[in-house]
Design a protein around this motif. Structure first.
Motif, PDB file in Angstrom:
ATOM      1  N   LEU A 182       0.629  -1.067   0.052  1.00  0.00           N
ATOM      2  CA  LEU A 182       0.338   0.151   0.227  1.00  0.00           C
ATOM      3  C   LEU A 182       0.961   1.332  -0.199  1.00  0.00           C
ATOM      4  CD1 LEU A 182      -3.021  -1.172   2.312  1.00  0.00           C
ATOM      5  CD2 LEU A 182      -3.250  -0.584   0.213  1.00  0.00           C
ATOM      6  N   MET A 183       1.866   1.650   0.684  1.00  0.00           N
ATOM      7  CA  MET A 183       2.870   2.479   0.666  1.00  0.00           C
ATOM      8  C   MET A 183       3.457   2.640  -0.514  1.00  0.00           C
ATOM      9  SD  MET A 183       4.581   2.012   4.624  1.00  0.00           S
ATOM     10  CE  MET A 183       5.525   3.881   4.432  1.00  0.00           C
ATOM     11  N   PHE A 184       4.483   1.403  -1.044  1.00  0.00           N
ATOM     12  CA  PHE A 184       4.636   1.279  -2.244  1.00  0.00           C
ATOM     13  C   PHE A 184       3.498   2.412  -3.438  1.00  0.00           C
ATOM     14  CE2 PHE A 184       7.614  -1.881  -1.481  1.00  0.00           C
ATOM     15  CZ  PHE A 184       8.299  -1.105  -2.219  1.00  0.00           C
ATOM     16  N   ILE A 185       2.237   1.837  -3.420  1.00  0.00           N
ATOM     17  CA  ILE A 185       1.844   2.511  -4.484  1.00  0.00           C
ATOM     18  C   ILE A 185       0.912   3.763  -4.274  1.00  0.00           C
ATOM     19  CG2 ILE A 185      -0.913   2.165  -5.151  1.00  0.00           C
ATOM     20  CD1 ILE A 185      -0.600  -0.759  -5.083  1.00  0.00           C
ATOM     21  N   ALA A 186       0.635   3.896  -2.959  1.00  0.00           N
ATOM     22  CA  ALA A 186       0.751   5.821  -2.652  1.00  0.00           C
ATOM     23  C   ALA A 186       2.255   6.483  -2.849  1.00  0.00           C
ATOM     24  CB  ALA A 186      -0.110   5.222  -1.165  1.00  0.00           C
ATOM     25  N   ALA A 187       2.696   5.848  -2.488  1.00  0.00           N
ATOM     26  CA  ALA A 187       4.105   6.786  -3.296  1.00  0.00           C
ATOM     27  C   ALA A 187       4.709   7.024  -4.103  1.00  0.00           C
ATOM     28  CB  ALA A 187       5.479   6.002  -1.807  1.00  0.00           C
ATOM     29  N   SER A 188       4.021   6.122  -4.667  1.00  0.00           N
ATOM     30  CA  SER A 188       4.203   5.236  -6.668  1.00  0.00           C
ATOM     31  C   SER A 188       3.310   6.958  -7.216  1.00  0.00           C
ATOM     32  CB  SER A 188       4.483   4.990  -7.152  1.00  0.00           C
ATOM     33  OG  SER A 188       4.657   3.429  -6.651  1.00  0.00           O
ATOM     34  N   VAL A 189       1.885   6.885  -6.669  1.00  0.00           N
ATOM     35  CA  VAL A 189       0.788   7.911  -7.203  1.00  0.00           C
ATOM     36  C   VAL A 189       1.021   8.808  -6.689  1.00  0.00           C
ATOM     37  CG1 VAL A 189      -1.365   8.998  -6.875  1.00  0.00           C
ATOM     38  CG2 VAL A 189      -1.214   6.195  -6.938  1.00  0.00           C
ATOM     39  N   LEU A 190       1.903   9.335  -5.923  1.00  0.00           N
ATOM     40  CA  LEU A 190       2.305  10.988  -5.843  1.00  0.00           C
ATOM     41  C   LEU A 190       3.707  11.090  -6.416  1.00  0.00           C
ATOM     42  CD1 LEU A 190       2.720  11.469  -1.422  1.00  0.00           C
ATOM     43  CD2 LEU A 190       1.218  12.520  -2.803  1.00  0.00           C
ATOM     44  N   MET A 191       4.463   9.807  -6.861  1.00  0.00           N
ATOM     45  CA  MET A 191       5.742  10.744  -7.726  1.00  0.00           C
ATOM     46  C   MET A 191       5.280  10.203  -8.626  1.00  0.00           C
ATOM     47  SD  MET A 191       8.058   8.538  -9.901  1.00  0.00           S
ATOM     48  CE  MET A 191       7.028   6.654 -10.058  1.00  0.00           C
TER      49      MET A 191
END
Length: 301
Positions: A182-191
């Motif tokens: 979940l943290m990977f996906i959330a941080a990737s949306v921001l990226m």
């Protein structure tokens, strides 16, 4: 045959399904369908803080255009959910969790570099605007989607979860593993936000800044991947006890995993830089405004 729990074997005749991922993906699909059927209100058609009386000609034109989501947007969004399901279930999940660290790197690259941009492309800006109506939320969103924060957030999360104690903890604890993804996906949306934002009030970076952003994004990922590939000890010992596939030793598997993050990950960002360059060349302006969704040249305003 579909299995409801993880299996410590790899088989093309069985497809493991994990309820936590299936429920989450179904909720994302349901929310999208509900919002699409609801459609945009009059306020949703304009950027936050803009009304029909204060809108520019381009904003008025955008507000009167069909709101969508268009067939292409629907295809993009639901493709992201299908890809997410196939990544977190079935053979790739079993390979990455029970056999190969390098398989886990493939899974993580899909979760960070492929799924989020498909989601963003598939989401019209008006779907998200109601979340920004409160001034405090809008201010927080502006900070969270700044270029600096997006760069730092993604790379800190990436580095954090590849520290051996935390990575090994995620392998040993299913709840932690879910949190990691979940943290990977959330941080990737921001990226991806400074490159693909569908909301001009949470803007994309100007094209020259986007190119620099992509170039700099390669550096932290390269440092992490070189650290993994060049390590002279096993960083993630859970894979040492896994059944061997094609004679790949644990150390070779770790090196392959580092190389997968390093080379395809780096090349991917250079490919994005190429796309940004041609978009920049086509629009012919360096301003932040020219990079936004729905922008038209000032001569046409």
């Amino acid at each position: 045959m579909f299995l409801l729990h993880p299996v410590a074997r790899l088989s093309l005749s069985e497809f493991s399904v994990h309820p936590s991922t299936t429920i989450g993906i179904a909720l994302f699909a349901a929310a999208y369908i509900w919002r699409a059927r609801q459609g945009p209100s009059a306020a949703d058609r304009f950027p936050v803080g803009v009304t029909a009386e204060t809108a520019t000609t381009a904003q008025l034109d955008a507000a009167t255009a069909p709101a969508g989501p268009t067939p292409v947007q629907r295809l993009s969004y639901f493709s992201s959910l299908v890809l997410l399901f196939l990544t977190l279930n079935g053979p790739l999940h079993d390979l990455s969790d029970f056999y190969l660290f390098s398989g886990h790197m493939v899974q993580h690259l899909i979760l960070t570099l492929v799924v989020p941009p498909l989601m963003i492309v598939g989401t019209p800006g008006w779907m998200l605007r109601p979340l920004l109506r409160r001034a405090s939320l809008f201010a927080a969103a502006r900070r969270l989607t700044s270029v600096t924060w997006c760069f730092v957030a993604f790379n800190v999360v990436l580095a954090f979860w590849h520290l051996p104690p935390l990575y090994n903890l995620a392998l040993a604890n299913h709840g932690v593993h879910i949190g990691q993804h979940l943290m990977f996906i959330a941080a990737s949306v921001l990226m991806w936000w400074p490159l693909m934002s569908p909301l001009p009030e949470l803007p994309r970076a100007a094209y020259p800044a986007q190119m620099l952003y992509c170039f700099l994004m390669v550096i932290p990922m390269s440092i992490i991947s070189i650290y993994i590939a060049m390590a002279d000890t096993l960083l993630y010992p859970a894979y040492a006890a896994a059944p061997r596939i094609m004679g790949i030793t644990p150390m070779q598997d770790q090196q392959y995993g580092g190389l997968i993050m390093w080379i395809p990950g780096g090349v991917f960002f250079y490919a994005v830089m190429t796309v940004v360059f041609f978009k920049w060349s086509n629009r012919g302006e360096d301003t932040e405004e020219s990079a936004q969704v729905g922008w038209v040249p000032s001569a046409q305003s």
